[in-house]
Design a protein around this motif. Sequence first.
Motif, PDB file in Angstrom:
ATOM      1  N   ARG A 191       0.725  -1.226  -0.004  1.00  0.00           N
ATOM      2  CA  ARG A 191       0.069  -0.117  -0.013  1.00  0.00           C
ATOM      3  C   ARG A 191       0.795   1.166  -0.111  1.00  0.00           C
ATOM      4  NH1 ARG A 191      -2.070  -0.287   4.820  1.00  0.00           N
ATOM      5  NH2 ARG A 191      -3.448  -1.690   4.341  1.00  0.00           N
ATOM      6  N   TYR A 192       0.535   2.184  -0.900  1.00  0.00           N
ATOM      7  CA  TYR A 192       1.371   3.412  -0.852  1.00  0.00           C
ATOM      8  C   TYR A 192       0.405   4.498  -0.952  1.00  0.00           C
ATOM      9  CZ  TYR A 192       4.763   6.576  -3.335  1.00  0.00           C
ATOM     10  OH  TYR A 192       5.976   7.598  -3.513  1.00  0.00           O
ATOM     11  N   VAL A 193       0.474   5.276  -0.106  1.00  0.00           N
ATOM     12  CA  VAL A 193      -0.325   6.471   0.108  1.00  0.00           C
ATOM     13  C   VAL A 193       0.425   7.716   0.767  1.00  0.00           C
ATOM     14  CG1 VAL A 193      -2.422   7.398   1.251  1.00  0.00           C
ATOM     15  CG2 VAL A 193      -2.315   5.074   0.906  1.00  0.00           C
ATOM     16  N   ARG A 194       0.415   8.637  -0.240  1.00  0.00           N
ATOM     17  CA  ARG A 194       0.956  10.163   0.350  1.00  0.00           C
ATOM     18  C   ARG A 194       0.288  10.974   0.576  1.00  0.00           C
ATOM     19  NH1 ARG A 194       5.328  10.675  -4.465  1.00  0.00           N
ATOM     20  NH2 ARG A 194       5.292  12.665  -3.792  1.00  0.00           N
ATOM     21  N   GLU A 195       0.749  12.259   0.803  1.00  0.00           N
ATOM     22  CA  GLU A 195      -0.486  13.330   1.265  1.00  0.00           C
ATOM     23  C   GLU A 195       0.097  14.467   0.221  1.00  0.00           C
ATOM     24  OE1 GLU A 195      -0.014  14.507   5.266  1.00  0.00           O
ATOM     25  OE2 GLU A 195      -1.202  12.876   5.923  1.00  0.00           O
ATOM     26  N   ASP A 196      -0.867  15.280  -0.166  1.00  0.00           N
ATOM     27  CA  ASP A 196      -0.639  16.401  -0.853  1.00  0.00           C
ATOM     28  C   ASP A 196      -0.393  17.725   0.003  1.00  0.00           C
ATOM     29  OD1 ASP A 196      -3.005  17.556   0.173  1.00  0.00           O
ATOM     30  OD2 ASP A 196      -4.477  17.124  -1.718  1.00  0.00           O
ATOM     31  N   ASP A 197      -0.088  18.748  -0.550  1.00  0.00           N
ATOM     32  CA  ASP A 197       0.287  19.726   0.311  1.00  0.00           C
ATOM     33  C   ASP A 197      -0.486  20.327   1.462  1.00  0.00           C
ATOM     34  OD1 ASP A 197       2.695  20.226  -1.100  1.00  0.00           O
ATOM     35  OD2 ASP A 197       1.889  21.613  -2.532  1.00  0.00           O
ATOM     36  N   GLU A 198      -1.894  19.893   1.156  1.00  0.00           N
ATOM     37  CA  GLU A 198      -3.030  20.257   2.148  1.00  0.00           C
ATOM     38  C   GLU A 198      -3.181  19.024   3.146  1.00  0.00           C
ATOM     39  OE1 GLU A 198      -4.000  21.629  -1.319  1.00  0.00           O
ATOM     40  OE2 GLU A 198      -2.847  23.395   0.053  1.00  0.00           O
ATOM     41  N   GLY A 199      -2.350  18.133   3.114  1.00  0.00           N
ATOM     42  CA  GLY A 199      -2.314  17.034   3.952  1.00  0.00           C
ATOM     43  C   GLY A 199      -3.509  15.844   3.622  1.00  0.00           C
ATOM     44  N   ARG A 200      -4.078  15.939   2.391  1.00  0.00           N
ATOM     45  CA  ARG A 200      -5.116  15.166   1.899  1.00  0.00           C
ATOM     46  C   ARG A 200      -4.279  13.859   1.335  1.00  0.00           C
ATOM     47  NH1 ARG A 200      -7.681  19.971  -0.519  1.00  0.00           N
ATOM     48  NH2 ARG A 200      -6.126  19.641  -2.108  1.00  0.00           N
ATOM     49  N   PRO A 201      -4.651  12.776   1.812  1.00  0.00           N
ATOM     50  CA  PRO A 201      -3.876  11.427   1.287  1.00  0.00           C
ATOM     51  C   PRO A 201      -4.606  11.142  -0.156  1.00  0.00           C
ATOM     52  CG  PRO A 201      -5.745  10.798   2.851  1.00  0.00           C
ATOM     53  CD  PRO A 201      -5.923  12.278   2.831  1.00  0.00           C
ATOM     54  N   PHE A 202      -3.530  10.668  -0.899  1.00  0.00           N
ATOM     55  CA  PHE A 202      -3.883   9.978  -2.200  1.00  0.00           C
ATOM     56  C   PHE A 202      -3.088   8.914  -2.489  1.00  0.00           C
ATOM     57  CE2 PHE A 202      -0.270  12.993  -2.894  1.00  0.00           C
ATOM     58  CZ  PHE A 202       0.351  12.260  -3.848  1.00  0.00           C
ATOM     59  N   SER A 203      -3.517   7.812  -3.026  1.00  0.00           N
ATOM     60  CA  SER A 203      -3.075   6.505  -3.126  1.00  0.00           C
ATOM     61  C   SER A 203      -2.429   6.415  -4.441  1.00  0.00           C
ATOM     62  CB  SER A 203      -3.947   5.282  -3.197  1.00  0.00           C
ATOM     63  OG  SER A 203      -4.490   5.142  -1.804  1.00  0.00           O
ATOM     64  N   MET A 204      -1.415   5.610  -4.496  1.00  0.00           N
ATOM     65  CA  MET A 204      -0.573   5.371  -5.934  1.00  0.00           C
ATOM     66  C   MET A 204      -0.487   3.886  -5.897  1.00  0.00           C
ATOM     67  SD  MET A 204      -0.328   8.427  -7.348  1.00  0.00           S
ATOM     68  CE  MET A 204       1.242   8.593  -8.577  1.00  0.00           C
ATOM     69  N   TYR A 205      -0.418   3.360  -7.023  1.00  0.00           N
ATOM     70  CA  TYR A 205       0.125   1.939  -7.584  1.00  0.00           C
ATOM     71  C   TYR A 205       1.655   1.987  -7.777  1.00  0.00           C
ATOM     72  CZ  TYR A 205      -4.494   0.519  -8.407  1.00  0.00           C
ATOM     73  OH  TYR A 205      -6.179   0.223  -8.380  1.00  0.00           O
ATOM     74  N   ILE A 206       2.193   0.751  -7.059  1.00  0.00           N
ATOM     75  CA  ILE A 206       3.562   0.709  -7.549  1.00  0.00           C
ATOM     76  C   ILE A 206       3.641  -0.114  -8.823  1.00  0.00           C
ATOM     77  CG2 ILE A 206       6.161  -0.025  -6.808  1.00  0.00           C
ATOM     78  CD1 ILE A 206       5.077   0.564  -3.774  1.00  0.00           C
ATOM     79  N   LEU A 207       4.045   0.065  -9.714  1.00  0.00           N
ATOM     80  CA  LEU A 207       4.453  -0.757 -10.999  1.00  0.00           C
ATOM     81  C   LEU A 207       5.662  -1.133 -11.161  1.00  0.00           C
ATOM     82  CD1 LEU A 207       1.752   0.826 -13.477  1.00  0.00           C
ATOM     83  CD2 LEU A 207       1.182  -0.713 -11.653  1.00  0.00           C
ATOM     84  N   TYR A 208       5.822  -2.299 -11.612  1.00  0.00           N
ATOM     85  CA  TYR A 208       7.399  -2.937 -11.793  1.00  0.00           C
ATOM     86  C   TYR A 208       7.303  -3.893 -12.897  1.00  0.00           C
ATOM     87  CZ  TYR A 208       6.038  -7.292  -9.568  1.00  0.00           C
ATOM     88  OH  TYR A 208       5.354  -8.516  -9.161  1.00  0.00           O
ATOM     89  N   TRP A 209       8.541  -3.748 -13.497  1.00  0.00           N
ATOM     90  CA  TRP A 209       8.821  -4.888 -14.430  1.00  0.00           C
ATOM     91  C   TRP A 209      10.324  -5.463 -14.047  1.00  0.00           C
ATOM     92  CZ3 TRP A 209      13.302  -5.274 -17.245  1.00  0.00           C
ATOM     93  CH2 TRP A 209      13.383  -6.339 -18.247  1.00  0.00           C
ATOM     94  N   ALA A 210      10.268  -6.694 -14.115  1.00  0.00           N
ATOM     95  CA  ALA A 210      11.657  -7.175 -13.902  1.00  0.00           C
ATOM     96  C   ALA A 210      12.029  -8.460 -14.747  1.00  0.00           C
ATOM     97  CB  ALA A 210      11.524  -7.794 -12.344  1.00  0.00           C
ATOM     98  N   PRO A 211      13.355  -8.529 -15.319  1.00  0.00           N
ATOM     99  CA  PRO A 211      13.788  -9.716 -16.051  1.00  0.00           C
ATOM    100  C   PRO A 211      13.328 -10.947 -15.754  1.00  0.00           C
ATOM    101  CG  PRO A 211      15.516  -8.455 -15.322  1.00  0.00           C
ATOM    102  CD  PRO A 211      14.306  -7.800 -14.958  1.00  0.00           C
ATOM    103  N   THR A 212      13.491 -11.139 -14.192  1.00  0.00           N
ATOM    104  CA  THR A 212      12.938 -12.333 -13.629  1.00  0.00           C
ATOM    105  C   THR A 212      12.096 -12.212 -12.539  1.00  0.00           C
ATOM    106  OG1 THR A 212      15.068 -12.081 -12.051  1.00  0.00           O
ATOM    107  CG2 THR A 212      15.317 -13.299 -14.167  1.00  0.00           C
TER     108      THR A 212
END
Length: 178
Positions: free
Chosen positions: A115-136
């Motif tokens: 779970r990846y949740v940050r805050e904007d300048d006003e302190g409101r949370p926003f979620s982001m996905y972490i996407l990844y690519w890997a050779p293995t």
Amino acid sequence: MDWYEKLNDYFPEHEMKDPNQLKDLIEEKDVYHIEETDDYIILYADFPTFLFIDYLLVISNSRGKGMGTKVLDRLKKRGKMILLEAEPSDPDNEDTRRRLAFYEKNGFRKADQIRYVREDDEGRPFSMYILYWAPTEIPQETIMGKMEKACEEIHNFRAKKYYGRLLADPDKVLNWKQ
């Protein structure tokens, strides 16, 4: 910094870094790079064991022509895991669905245990996905460790100077899903 205006016009305000922070990253962090062409702009960190894409923008008249895939394919040839952040799909925002479909088509997967949740300048949370690519196959514990490094070294680089706070304290913004 015409490239900054293009990024700022495309990305949500809460995802944009201060232009001076980006300038400092480019000029002072050996791992942080910018590539700008008539077709795309990419800002990324090239760490010894992984790449972190901070921003990737294919210019509107070049979209749908395979340019983004070419950029990603070139990065994949380095043989390192690639991490990036993306907004969750929003039914009211076609761009969010297109972006996720683009990364999925290019072999990226969602780190669904993190779970990846940050805050904007006003302190409101926003979620982001972490996407990844890997050779293995890569365990999500490894992804978590690399994302912590990206937060510490990229998002938080001089963050207190530009924002008066850390943008992404890994201990607060990254958690395992229950």
